[in-house]
Design a protein around this motif. Structure first.
Motif, PDB file in Angstrom:
ATOM      1  N   GLY A 193       0.822  -1.217   0.000  1.00  8.82           N
ATOM      2  CA  GLY A 193       0.000   0.000   0.000  1.00  8.82           C
ATOM      3  C   GLY A 193       0.850   1.258   0.000  1.00  8.82           C
ATOM      4  O   GLY A 193       1.997   1.261   0.452  1.00  8.82           O
TER       5      GLY A 193
ATOM      6  N   ALA B  79      -1.760   0.342   6.139  1.00  9.93           N
ATOM      7  CA  ALA B  79      -1.441  -0.943   6.784  1.00  9.93           C
ATOM      8  C   ALA B  79      -0.377  -0.780   7.869  1.00  9.93           C
ATOM      9  O   ALA B  79       0.118  -1.773   8.405  1.00  9.93           O
TER      10      ALA B  79
ATOM     11  N   MET C  54      -2.929 -11.406   6.713  1.00  8.48           N
ATOM     12  CA  MET C  54      -3.908 -12.303   6.091  1.00  8.48           C
ATOM     13  C   MET C  54      -3.286 -13.164   4.991  1.00  8.48           C
ATOM     14  O   MET C  54      -4.001 -13.846   4.261  1.00  8.48           O
TER      15      MET C  54
ATOM     16  N   SER D  73       1.292  -3.382  -9.143  1.00  9.83           N
ATOM     17  CA  SER D  73       1.911  -4.263  -8.139  1.00  9.83           C
ATOM     18  C   SER D  73       1.294  -5.660  -8.152  1.00  9.83           C
ATOM     19  O   SER D  73       1.427  -6.396  -7.180  1.00  9.83           O
TER      20      SER D  73
ATOM     21  N   THR E 285      -2.270  -8.371  -2.623  1.00  9.94           N
ATOM     22  CA  THR E 285      -3.282  -9.403  -2.398  1.00  9.94           C
ATOM     23  C   THR E 285      -4.686  -8.887  -2.712  1.00  9.94           C
ATOM     24  O   THR E 285      -4.925  -7.672  -2.712  1.00  9.94           O
TER      25      THR E 285
ATOM     26  N   GLY F  98      -7.198  -9.184  -0.729  1.00  5.17           N
ATOM     27  CA  GLY F  98      -7.678  -8.507   0.486  1.00  5.17           C
ATOM     28  C   GLY F  98      -7.225  -7.060   0.518  1.00  5.17           C
ATOM     29  O   GLY F  98      -8.006  -6.156   0.859  1.00  5.17           O
TER      30      GLY F  98
ATOM     31  N   THR G  12      -8.220  -1.286  -0.289  1.00  2.78           N
ATOM     32  CA  THR G  12      -7.925   0.040  -0.851  1.00  2.78           C
ATOM     33  C   THR G  12      -8.869   0.427  -1.991  1.00  2.78           C
ATOM     34  O   THR G  12      -8.850   1.576  -2.427  1.00  2.78           O
TER      35      THR G  12
ATOM     36  N   GLY H 129      -7.147   0.297  -8.175  1.00  2.63           N
ATOM     37  CA  GLY H 129      -7.327   0.458  -9.624  1.00  2.63           C
ATOM     38  C   GLY H 129      -6.190  -0.229 -10.340  1.00  2.63           C
ATOM     39  O   GLY H 129      -5.584  -1.156  -9.809  1.00  2.63           O
TER      40      GLY H 129
ATOM     41  N   VAL I  84     -11.804  -8.790   5.846  1.00  2.00           N
ATOM     42  CA  VAL I  84     -12.310  -9.643   4.765  1.00  2.00           C
ATOM     43  C   VAL I  84     -11.650 -11.018   4.856  1.00  2.00           C
ATOM     44  O   VAL I  84     -10.422 -11.118   4.892  1.00  2.00           O
TER      45      VAL I  84
ATOM     46  N   HIS J 255      -2.650   7.316 -15.180  1.00  2.00           N
ATOM     47  CA  HIS J 255      -3.651   6.498 -15.866  1.00  2.00           C
ATOM     48  C   HIS J 255      -4.503   7.529 -16.627  1.00  2.00           C
ATOM     49  O   HIS J 255      -5.568   7.955 -16.145  1.00  2.00           O
TER      50      HIS J 255
ATOM     51  N   GLU K 129      -6.980   5.955  -6.216  1.00  2.00           N
ATOM     52  CA  GLU K 129      -6.926   4.502  -6.020  1.00  2.00           C
ATOM     53  C   GLU K 129      -6.055   4.051  -4.850  1.00  2.00           C
ATOM     54  O   GLU K 129      -6.200   2.922  -4.396  1.00  2.00           O
TER      55      GLU K 129
END
Ligand SMILES: Cc1cc2nc3c(=O)[nH]c(=O)nc-3n(C[C@H](O)[C@H](O)[C@H](O)COP(=O)(O)OP(=O)(O)OC[C@H]3O[C@@H](n4cnc5c(N)ncnc54)[C@H](O)[C@@H]3O)c2cc1C
Length: 454
Positions: free
Chosen positions: A74, A79, A90, A134, A139, A141, A146, A149, A205, A368, A412
Motif C-alpha cells: 500500500g 497498513a 492475512m 503491483s 493481495t 484482500g 484500498t 485500480g 475480509v 492512468h 486509487e
C-alpha cells in the motif's frame, strides 16, 4: 508470554504468533513514505476464518487494536502498525476456493495474490480485470481494502465493480456475509460496496466473491510522443470524445521516461515531453489503433509508433509497469494519487510542473490518463530537512490543485495516514461526520485500524 500472546496462541497454529521485535519490525509499515508507524505487540498469521474470529474476539476482550495487513504494498500508510497493536497478516488465507465459468465468479480468500488469481482464471478462458501495477505481489484482500485500480480501468473499471459479496469478521468476532453470488441483487443497503475501500477500518475480509469476465484477446499498443502536456491531454480527450474505449491509456512524462530507460534499458524516446501509451484488446484492435494514431497526430504528436507485434506491445506495457520502481531509484519519493476529470488532465499536469518549478524540485508524473488519475511523484533528498519540507508542501499543493480542478485527493491508493488530514476538505463536515458514525456502527470500540482514514 504476555496475557495477550498467550491468549492469541491458544486459538492459533504453532508458529503463527510472532513476538520477537527484530522480526515483527518488518511488519511495521507498508510502502508509503512519510507516515508514522508504531511498534506492534505481536504479529499473527491465522489460516482459517475461525482463527481470524479468535484473534478479533481476543482483541475486543483485551481492548487491543488490530491492524489487518495484506502484502504491505500500500502507498498510504493504511497498513502501518499502531503502538501495541496486533498485526493481523492475512497472507496465509490464500486459497482460491472456486472458479465458476457458468456464473463467472471466483470465490477466494484474501491472501491470494492478484496475479495468481488472474493466471488461474486465464486457464479457464476467464479474466479478473483489476490489475494494479503491483499485481505480482499485492493481495486481493489489500485490493479490496484500498479499492485498487490499475492499468486496465479505463475499459474495465476498478476493484469495487468486481466485488459481488464478502465474508467479513467484525471487530467483536462476529461473521458478516454481504452481497451475493448472483449476477444481480439489490437486497438492502449495499454493505459490500461500503466495505470496499474501507482500509481495514470496518471489518476483516476473509472471503470474497468476485466477478470474472471472459478473457479478452491480447492487447496491442502504440506509443505517441508529444511536445507538451497540452497536446497529450488533447489527444486523450479526442480519443474518448470519438467514442473509443482503449483497454489502456497511460501517460509518462520526460522524467519518468528517462527513469524507466535507466532501470529497464527500454529504449523509450527521451526527447518527448509526454509519452502516451494506448492499447486495444478487441478483434478490431488494429483498426482502432490506426484511428487513435490519426487522432494523436491531429492533436500534435511528433511521432506515433504502433507496436509491430505482440512482443513489442508487451514490452511497452512492461515499461509502464516499471515507472514507480524506476522513479523510486532517483531519491526519496512521495507518491501522490490525484484524479481529475479527464478533460482537465492537461491543466493538472501543467499545474504540477508549475509547483515543481516553484519549489525547485523534480516531480515525475505517470498517469492512468484515460481515468484522469495522475501519480505526481515528488523526488527529494530526505537527509536535507529544508528540501523535505519543500517536498511536503508541494505534495499538499498538488492535492489542493486536484480539488480545485474538480478532482479527488485519491483515485486509487486510499487515504490511510498519508491523506487523513485532507479527507475533511474533500468530504465536508457533514460527509465526514456520517463516515465517522458508520465507523462507530461497525466498530464501536475503535479496535480496527484506529487512526486511519476517518
Ligand atoms: C510498485 C507499485 C505499484 C502500484 N500500483 C498500483 C496501481 O496501479 N493501482 C493501485 O490501486 N495501487 C497500486 N499500488 C498500491 C498497492 O499495491 C495497492 O494499494 C494494493 O491494493 C495493496 O494491496 P496489499 O495486499 O499490499 O495490501 P496492504 O498494503 O497490506 O493493505 C492495504 C489496506 O488494506 C487493508 N487490508 C488488507 N487486507 C485486508 C483484509 N483481508 N481485510 C480488510 N482489510 C484488509 C489494510 O489494513 C490496509 O488498509 C502500487 C504499489 C506499488 C508498490
Amino acid at each position: 508470554m504476555s496475557d495477550l500472546t498467550d491468549r492469541l496462541a491458544q486459538g492459533l497454529p504453532p508458529g503463527a504468533v510472532l513476538v520477537d521485535p527484530d522480526v515483527t519490525a518488518a511488519y511495521r509499515h507498508d510502502m508509503a513514505g512519510f507516515c508514522t508507524a508504531g511498534t506492534p505487540a505481536v504479529v499473527v498469521f491465522p489460516e482459517t476464518v475461525e482463527q481470524v474470529q479468535h484473534v478479533l474476539r481476543t482483541a475486543t476482550e483485551l481492548r487491543v487494536p488490530v491492524v489487518p495487513q495484506g502484502a504491505r504494498t500500500g502507498l498510504s500508510g493504511a497498513a502501518n502498525a499502531v503502538d501495541g497493536c496486533i498485526v493481523l497478516s492475512m497472507v496465509k488465507l490464500n486459497r482460491i476456493l472456486e472458479l465458476d465459468p457458468v456464473n463467472r465468479i471466483a470465490v477466494v480468500e484474501p491472501g491470494v495474490v492478484n496475479a495468481e488469481l488472474s493466471r488461474a482464471a486465464a486457464e479457464l478462458g476467464l479474466s479478473y480485470p483489476p490489475d494494479p501495477s503491483s499485481w505480482e505481489s499485492c493481495t486481493i484482500g489489500g485490493n479490496i481494502g484500498t479499492g485498487a485500480g490499475g492499468l486496465c480501468c479505463v475499459k474495465y473499471g476498478v476493484t469495487s465493480e468486481y466485488v459481488l459479496g464478502l465474508d467479513v469478521v467484525l471487530a467483536d468476532g462476529r461473521l458478516l456475509s454481504t452481497g451475493r453470488r448472483t449476477a444481480k441483487g439489490v437486497a438492502g443497503y449495499d454493505l459490500t460496496r461500503l466495505l470496499v475501500g474501507s482500509e481495514g477500518t470496518l471489518g476483516v475480509v476473509v472471503r470474497a466473491v468476485l466477478a470474472l469476465r471472459p478473457a479478452p484477446e491480447p492487447q496491442l499498443a502504440l506509443a505517441a510522443e508529444f511536445p507538451s502536456a497540452d497536446a497529450a491531454g488533447a489527444a486523450v480527450c479526442a480519443v474518448m470524445a470519438a467514442g473509443l474505449t482503449p483497454s489502456l491509456m497511460e501517460l509518462m512524462d520526460a522524467v519518468t521516461v528517462r527513469a524507466v530507460n535507466e532501470l529497464g534499458r527500454m529504449g523509450l524516446p527521451e526527447s518527448t515531453q509526454a509519452l502516451l501509451l494506448v492499447a486495444f484488446d478487441g478483434p478490431d484492435r488494429v483498426d482502432r489503433l490506426a484511428r487513435v494514431a490519426e487522432l494523436c497526430r491531429a492533436a500534435g504528436a511528433t511521432e506515433v509508433v504502433p507496436a509491430d507485434d505482440q512482443a513489442e506491445s508487451d514490452l511497452l506495457l512492461e515499461a509502464r509497469r516499471l515507472a514507480l520502481p524506476a522513479l523510486d531509484r532517483l531519491g526519496t519519493t512521495m507518491i501522490d494519487d490525484v484524479a481529475v476529470p479527464r478533460s482537465r488532465l492537461a491543466e493538472m499536469l501543467n499545474g504540477v510542473a508549475v509547483i515543481a518549478e516553484r519549489y525547485g524540485l523534480t516531480i515525475g508524473v505517470v498517469s492512468h490518463a484515460g481515468d484522469g488519475n495522475t501519480h505526481p511523484i515528488v523526488i527529494f533528498d530526505a537527509s536535507d530537512e529544508e528540501e523535505t519540507a519543500r517536498a511536503q508542501h508541494s505534495f499538499d499543493e498538488i492535492m489542493g490543485l486536484g480539488l480545485e480542478l474538480g478532482g479527488t485527493i485519491t483515485g486509487e491508493h486510499g487515504v490511510g495516514l498519508l491523506k487523513r488530514d485532507w479527507l475533511a476538505r474533500e468530504l465536508g463536515p457533514v460527509g465526514l461526520e456520517l463516515q465517522r458514525q458508520l465507523k462507530a456502527v461497525f466498530d464501536p470500540l475503535g479496535i480496527l485500524n484506529p487512526g486511519k482514514m476517518v
